[in-house]
Motif scaffolding. Structure first.
Motif, PDB file in Angstrom:
ATOM      1  N   VAL A 119       0.857  -1.195   0.000  1.00 16.25           N
ATOM      2  CA  VAL A 119       0.000   0.000   0.000  1.00 16.25           C
ATOM      3  C   VAL A 119       0.890   1.240   0.000  1.00 16.25           C
ATOM      4  N   ASN A 120       1.914   1.222   0.835  1.00 10.43           N
ATOM      5  CA  ASN A 120       2.851   2.349   0.881  1.00 10.43           C
ATOM      6  C   ASN A 120       3.502   2.564  -0.482  1.00 10.43           C
ATOM      7  N   ASN A 121       3.935   1.490  -1.126  1.00  6.97           N
ATOM      8  CA  ASN A 121       4.542   1.603  -2.451  1.00  6.97           C
ATOM      9  C   ASN A 121       3.558   2.214  -3.440  1.00  6.97           C
ATOM     10  N   LEU A 122       2.328   1.752  -3.408  1.00  5.99           N
ATOM     11  CA  LEU A 122       1.294   2.255  -4.306  1.00  5.99           C
ATOM     12  C   LEU A 122       1.100   3.758  -4.114  1.00  5.99           C
ATOM     13  N   ASN A 132       3.135   5.861  -2.791  1.00  2.20           N
ATOM     14  CA  ASN A 132       4.366   6.604  -3.065  1.00  2.20           C
ATOM     15  C   ASN A 132       4.836   6.489  -4.513  1.00  2.20           C
ATOM     16  N   GLY A 133       4.039   5.850  -5.362  1.00  2.00           N
ATOM     17  CA  GLY A 133       4.368   5.791  -6.784  1.00  2.00           C
ATOM     18  C   GLY A 133       5.424   4.780  -7.160  1.00  2.00           C
ATOM     19  N   ILE A 134       5.675   3.815  -6.295  1.00  2.00           N
ATOM     20  CA  ILE A 134       6.604   2.731  -6.612  1.00  2.00           C
ATOM     21  C   ILE A 134       5.752   1.616  -7.201  1.00  2.00           C
ATOM     22  N   LEU A 135       5.643   1.593  -8.516  1.00  2.00           N
ATOM     23  CA  LEU A 135       4.589   0.831  -9.181  1.00  2.00           C
ATOM     24  C   LEU A 135       5.074  -0.368  -9.987  1.00  2.00           C
ATOM     25  N   LYS A 136       6.341  -0.748  -9.864  1.00  2.00           N
ATOM     26  CA  LYS A 136       6.869  -1.876 -10.642  1.00  2.00           C
ATOM     27  C   LYS A 136       6.051  -3.142 -10.466  1.00  2.00           C
ATOM     28  N   GLU A 137       5.632  -3.407  -9.237  1.00  2.00           N
ATOM     29  CA  GLU A 137       4.966  -4.671  -8.927  1.00  2.00           C
ATOM     30  C   GLU A 137       3.477  -4.668  -9.293  1.00  2.00           C
ATOM     31  N   PHE A 138       2.956  -3.541  -9.742  1.00  2.00           N
ATOM     32  CA  PHE A 138       1.532  -3.420 -10.046  1.00  2.00           C
ATOM     33  C   PHE A 138       1.294  -3.407 -11.553  1.00  2.00           C
ATOM     34  N   THR A 139       0.219  -4.049 -11.954  1.00  2.00           N
ATOM     35  CA  THR A 139      -0.214  -3.981 -13.356  1.00  2.00           C
ATOM     36  C   THR A 139      -1.386  -3.013 -13.452  1.00  2.00           C
ATOM     37  N   ILE A 140      -1.691  -2.626 -14.655  1.00  2.00           N
ATOM     38  CA  ILE A 140      -2.869  -1.773 -14.856  1.00  2.00           C
ATOM     39  C   ILE A 140      -4.116  -2.506 -14.369  1.00  2.00           C
ATOM     40  N   GLU A 141      -4.178  -3.804 -14.617  1.00  2.00           N
ATOM     41  CA  GLU A 141      -5.329  -4.597 -14.174  1.00  2.00           C
ATOM     42  C   GLU A 141      -5.451  -4.592 -12.658  1.00  2.00           C
ATOM     43  N   ASN A 142      -4.303  -4.712 -11.939  1.00  2.00           N
ATOM     44  CA  ASN A 142      -4.320  -4.626 -10.476  1.00  2.00           C
ATOM     45  C   ASN A 142      -4.916  -3.300 -10.029  1.00  2.00           C
ATOM     46  N   LEU A 143      -4.426  -2.236 -10.609  1.00  2.81           N
ATOM     47  CA  LEU A 143      -4.854  -0.901 -10.209  1.00  2.81           C
ATOM     48  C   LEU A 143      -6.338  -0.683 -10.481  1.00  2.81           C
ATOM     49  N   LEU A 144      -6.811  -1.177 -11.608  1.00  2.00           N
ATOM     50  CA  LEU A 144      -8.246  -1.066 -11.913  1.00  2.00           C
ATOM     51  C   LEU A 144      -9.072  -1.869 -10.912  1.00  2.00           C
ATOM     52  N   SER A 145      -8.579  -3.051 -10.531  1.00  2.00           N
ATOM     53  CA  SER A 145      -9.322  -3.862  -9.550  1.00  2.00           C
ATOM     54  C   SER A 145      -9.357  -3.175  -8.192  1.00  2.00           C
ATOM     55  N   TYR A 146      -8.299  -2.434  -7.829  1.00  4.24           N
ATOM     56  CA  TYR A 146      -8.304  -1.708  -6.565  1.00  4.24           C
ATOM     57  C   TYR A 146      -9.347  -0.597  -6.589  1.00  4.24           C
ATOM     58  N   LEU A 147      -9.492   0.054  -7.723  1.00  5.42           N
ATOM     59  CA  LEU A 147     -10.531   1.082  -7.842  1.00  5.42           C
ATOM     60  C   LEU A 147     -11.917   0.474  -7.627  1.00  5.42           C
ATOM     61  N   ILE A 148     -12.136  -0.696  -8.184  1.00  5.49           N
ATOM     62  CA  ILE A 148     -13.427  -1.380  -8.009  1.00  5.49           C
ATOM     63  C   ILE A 148     -13.635  -1.719  -6.539  1.00  5.49           C
ATOM     64  N   LYS A 149     -12.589  -2.233  -5.889  1.00  2.00           N
ATOM     65  CA  LYS A 149     -12.688  -2.567  -4.465  1.00  2.00           C
ATOM     66  C   LYS A 149     -12.967  -1.336  -3.610  1.00  2.00           C
ATOM     67  N   LEU A 150     -12.568  -0.171  -4.106  1.00  2.00           N
ATOM     68  CA  LEU A 150     -12.830   1.075  -3.396  1.00  2.00           C
ATOM     69  C   LEU A 150     -14.179   1.686  -3.776  1.00  2.00           C
ATOM     70  N   GLY A 151     -14.989   0.910  -4.498  1.00  2.00           N
ATOM     71  CA  GLY A 151     -16.349   1.348  -4.815  1.00  2.00           C
ATOM     72  C   GLY A 151     -16.483   2.214  -6.039  1.00  2.00           C
ATOM     73  N   GLN A 152     -15.451   2.250  -6.867  1.00  2.00           N
ATOM     74  CA  GLN A 152     -15.504   3.065  -8.072  1.00  2.00           C
ATOM     75  C   GLN A 152     -16.065   2.248  -9.242  1.00  2.00           C
ATOM     76  N   ASN A 153     -16.767   2.908 -10.121  1.00  2.00           N
ATOM     77  CA  ASN A 153     -17.303   2.275 -11.327  1.00  2.00           C
ATOM     78  C   ASN A 153     -16.232   2.341 -12.410  1.00  2.00           C
ATOM     79  N   VAL A 154     -15.752   1.172 -12.822  1.00  2.00           N
ATOM     80  CA  VAL A 154     -14.673   1.101 -13.818  1.00  2.00           C
ATOM     81  C   VAL A 154     -15.179   0.351 -15.026  1.00  2.00           C
ATOM     82  N   GLU A 155     -14.987   0.944 -16.188  1.00  2.00           N
ATOM     83  CA  GLU A 155     -15.336   0.263 -17.433  1.00  2.00           C
ATOM     84  C   GLU A 155     -14.060   0.015 -18.214  1.00  2.00           C
TER      85      GLU A 155
END
Length: 87
Positions: free
Chosen positions: A58-61, A63-86
Motif C-alpha cells: 500500500v505504501n509503495n502504491l 508513493n508511486g513505486i509501481l513496478k509490482e503493479f499492473t494496470i489490471e491490479n490498479l483497476l481492480s483496486y478502484l473497483i474494491k474502493l467502490g468506483q465504477n470502472v469500465e
C-alpha cells in the motif's frame, strides 16, 4: 534567443522510457487511488485490508513505486474502493 523543447504531455515518453504509455497510465491510476484513500480518510492498514495488500505494498502504491503493479491490479483496486470502472 531562448532554447526550449515542446513536451508531449508524457514525461516517460519525453525521457525515452520503454512502455511510456503504460507507465503514465499506472501513475494516473495510482494517483486516483491515493486521492480516494485520502478523501475517505482510509489508513494504510485499512487500505491493505480492503485491497488485499500488505501495508508495505500500500505504501509503495501511494508513493508511486509501481513496478509490482499492473494496470489490471490498479483497476481492480478502484473497483474494491467502490468506483465504477469500465474496461
Amino acid at each position: 534567443m531562448l532554447d526550449y523543447t515542446i513536451i508531449s504531455g508524457n514525461i516517460f515518453q519525453d525521457l525515452g522510457f520503454a512502455n511510456a504509455e503504460e507507465k503514465l497510465a499506472k501513475v494516473k491510476l495510482a494517483s486516483v487511488i491515493a486521492d480516494i484513500l485520502e478523501q475517505q480518510q482510509i489508513t494504510h492498514q485499512e487500505a491493505g485490508e480492503v485491497l488485499d495488500l500488505e501495508v508495505e505494498k500500500v505504501n509503495n502504491l501511494i508513493n508511486g513505486i509501481l513496478k509490482e503493479f499492473t494496470i489490471e491490479n490498479l483497476l481492480s483496486y478502484l473497483i474494491k474502493l467502490g468506483q465504477n470502472v469500465e474496461y
